[in-house]
Design a protein around this motif. Structure first.
Motif, PDB file in Angstrom:
ATOM      1  N   PRO A  10      46.381 -80.692 -77.585  1.00 27.98           N
ATOM      2  CA  PRO A  10      46.419 -80.691 -79.035  1.00 27.98           C
ATOM      3  C   PRO A  10      46.074 -82.024 -79.649  1.00 27.98           C
ATOM      4  O   PRO A  10      46.753 -82.476 -80.577  1.00 27.98           O
ATOM      5  N   SER A  11      45.068 -82.702 -79.146  1.00 25.14           N
ATOM      6  CA  SER A  11      44.623 -83.948 -79.756  1.00 25.14           C
ATOM      7  C   SER A  11      44.201 -83.704 -81.191  1.00 25.14           C
ATOM      8  O   SER A  11      43.621 -82.676 -81.495  1.00 25.14           O
ATOM      9  N   SER A  21      45.362 -88.321 -76.222  1.00 28.28           N
ATOM     10  CA  SER A  21      46.677 -87.703 -76.376  1.00 28.28           C
ATOM     11  C   SER A  21      47.403 -87.752 -75.045  1.00 28.28           C
ATOM     12  O   SER A  21      46.802 -87.704 -73.975  1.00 28.28           O
ATOM     13  N   SER A  23      49.382 -85.392 -74.154  1.00 27.88           N
ATOM     14  CA  SER A  23      49.632 -84.008 -73.762  1.00 27.88           C
ATOM     15  C   SER A  23      48.658 -83.605 -72.670  1.00 27.88           C
ATOM     16  O   SER A  23      47.550 -84.123 -72.569  1.00 27.88           O
ATOM     17  N   PRO A 303      49.470 -84.003 -85.847  1.00 30.84           N
ATOM     18  CA  PRO A 303      49.821 -84.295 -84.447  1.00 30.84           C
ATOM     19  C   PRO A 303      50.304 -85.722 -84.228  1.00 30.84           C
ATOM     20  O   PRO A 303      51.001 -85.992 -83.242  1.00 30.84           O
ATOM     21  N   PRO A 307      54.258 -84.408 -83.666  1.00 29.52           N
ATOM     22  CA  PRO A 307      53.577 -83.814 -82.497  1.00 29.52           C
ATOM     23  C   PRO A 307      54.246 -82.553 -81.974  1.00 29.52           C
ATOM     24  O   PRO A 307      53.586 -81.688 -81.391  1.00 29.52           O
ATOM     25  N   ASP A 308      55.554 -82.412 -82.186  1.00 32.73           N
ATOM     26  CA  ASP A 308      56.256 -81.239 -81.656  1.00 32.73           C
ATOM     27  C   ASP A 308      55.881 -79.958 -82.388  1.00 32.73           C
ATOM     28  O   ASP A 308      56.058 -78.859 -81.843  1.00 32.73           O
ATOM     29  N   ARG A 311      53.042 -78.037 -80.530  1.00 35.22           N
ATOM     30  CA  ARG A 311      53.204 -77.674 -79.119  1.00 35.22           C
ATOM     31  C   ARG A 311      53.428 -76.175 -78.949  1.00 35.22           C
ATOM     32  O   ARG A 311      53.123 -75.608 -77.894  1.00 35.22           O
ATOM     33  N   THR A 312      53.975 -75.556 -79.987  1.00 30.72           N
ATOM     34  CA  THR A 312      54.236 -74.119 -79.892  1.00 30.72           C
ATOM     35  C   THR A 312      53.099 -73.271 -80.466  1.00 30.72           C
ATOM     36  O   THR A 312      53.154 -72.040 -80.406  1.00 30.72           O
ATOM     37  N   GLN A 318      44.808 -73.261 -82.861  1.00 28.43           N
ATOM     38  CA  GLN A 318      44.455 -74.625 -83.262  1.00 28.43           C
ATOM     39  C   GLN A 318      42.946 -74.765 -83.459  1.00 28.43           C
ATOM     40  O   GLN A 318      42.481 -75.372 -84.431  1.00 28.43           O
TER      41      GLN A 318
END
Length: 368
Positions: A10-11, A21, A23, A303, A307-308, A311-312, A318
């Motif tokens: 998810p950058s 990122s 992630s 993000p 950022p959280d 994530r879902t 996205q």
């Protein structure tokens, strides 16, 4: 804009490239149908926008040549009965109109540069990895930031000119001062986009993603840089333009409620009521810019500061949101030519040819 459908989310999706990122890399694998739909809509928007902005440029150049011809005619001998009248080519309203046309020309050029990047995005979305080399990586992807800032800085200068035309009607902006403001706007835009142009480079992607165009800095540096860009492209100009229009509203209210003889203080020329058409059209261009770019910037900063929250969100969602917001920014450059054409529409001519002036002298002669 979107660099490629294979970028690792998810950058944050700053225009045309991916930021680093922490992630894990997950391939979004968008469907072919959604990719084709996105490319088709983006191609249509860019085509309409390019045609509209080219029409605006041609219209402005033709009217500029017309003003030059009228300036030459105004230097011809004038009958003695009209010798005391001032030349319209040197009037404050003419100078203000020339400055306005220069600024609209700057906006149309910025829109064209932005729209010319669309074919590269379409090609890249259908392919895999960046296919235009490191020079293309540095140049094409920096045009987003350059044209965005050039547009909003020029709009801020236009709003300032309208304020000066209302508050100080005898000190209208000349074409030279308008050219200076346009030059400063583009200079600041280049300075703000230069760090991105310098740090962009190509890296090999993971899992056969091809080569990706990314900036050479960490996540904290990206956060600081994007925050500065948000302040210079949205927040700062928004506050400045809002303050100018609030002041213009107050001046308009005063001009409508206070009698002319009550100006007091020895003021020979109180502020005049602004022309609603010009002010509303400039405000319309500004609001269209914010409506198209503010959601895009929220998506870029989300993000980094929350950022959280992403994530879902499924990766496909996205990518879809990013494509919608990308199309929205291109839609702004597609709609702008309608505002430009209305803003620089023909006005009633106050000049007449010398032959017509002679006829006017004969009609006003006491012998006839």
């Amino acid at each position: 804009m979107e660099l490629s459908s294979s970028l690792p989310p998810p950058s944050p999706f700053i225009p045309n490239f991916s930021l680093p990122s922490s992630s894990p890399s997950i391939s979004p694998s968008p469907s072919l149908a959604s990719t084709v739909l996105f490319c088709s809509l983006l191609s249509l928007l860019s085509l309409l926008g390019i045609l509209g902005n080219i029409y605006t440029l041609v219209l402005l150049l033709r009217r500029r040549r017309g003003r030059r011809r009228r300036g030459l005619l105004s230097r011809l001998p004038v009958p003695s009965c009209l010798a005391g009248s001032s030349s319209p080519s040197s009037s404050p309203s003419s100078s203000s109109s020339s400055s306005l046309h220069l600024q609209v020309l700057s906006l149309a050029l910025a829109d064209l540069l932005y729209l010319f990047t669309a074919p590269f995005i379409v090609y890249d979305s259908l392919g895999s990895g960046w296919a235009f080399g490191e020079p293309g990586c540095r140049l094409l992807l920096s045009l987003d930031l350059l044209t965005m800032h050039a547009s909003i800085f020029t709009l801020t200068a236009m709003s300032l000119d309208r304020y000066r035309a209302v508050a100080r009607p005898l000190h209208a902006s000349s074409s030279s001062s308008g050219l200076l403001r346009v030059g400063v706007s583009w200079g600041l835009a280049v300075a703000l986009s230069l760090p991105m142009m310098i740090t962009l480079h190509l890296e090999d992607g993971e899992d056969q993603q091809g080569r990706l165009c990314v900036p050479a800095w960490d996540e904290q540096s990206s956060k600081a840089y994007l925050s500065v860009l948000f302040c210079t492209s949205i927040l700062g100009p928004g506050l400045a333009i809002g303050a100018l229009y609030a002041t213009l509203g107050r001046l308009y209210w005063v001009s409508q409620t206070r009698p002319a003889w009550a100006s007091g203080g020895g003021v020979a020329c109180p502020p005049r009521a602004p022309k609603p058409k010009v002010l509303l059209l400039i405000l319309g261009i500004v609001l269209a810019f914010w409506a198209c770019f503010l959601p895009f910037w929220v998506w870029q900063l989300l993000p980094l500061y929350q950022p959280d929250m992403l994530r879902t969100v499924p990766v496909g969602t996205q990518v879809t949101v990013n494509r919608i917001l990308t199309g929205l920014t291109y839609g702004n450059s597609c709609v702008n030519p309608f505002f430009y054409t209305l803003l620089t529409g023909k006005r009633k001519r106050n000049w007449q040819a010398p032959a017509s002036a002679k006829q006017l002298c004969r009609k006003s002669s006491p012998d006839q």
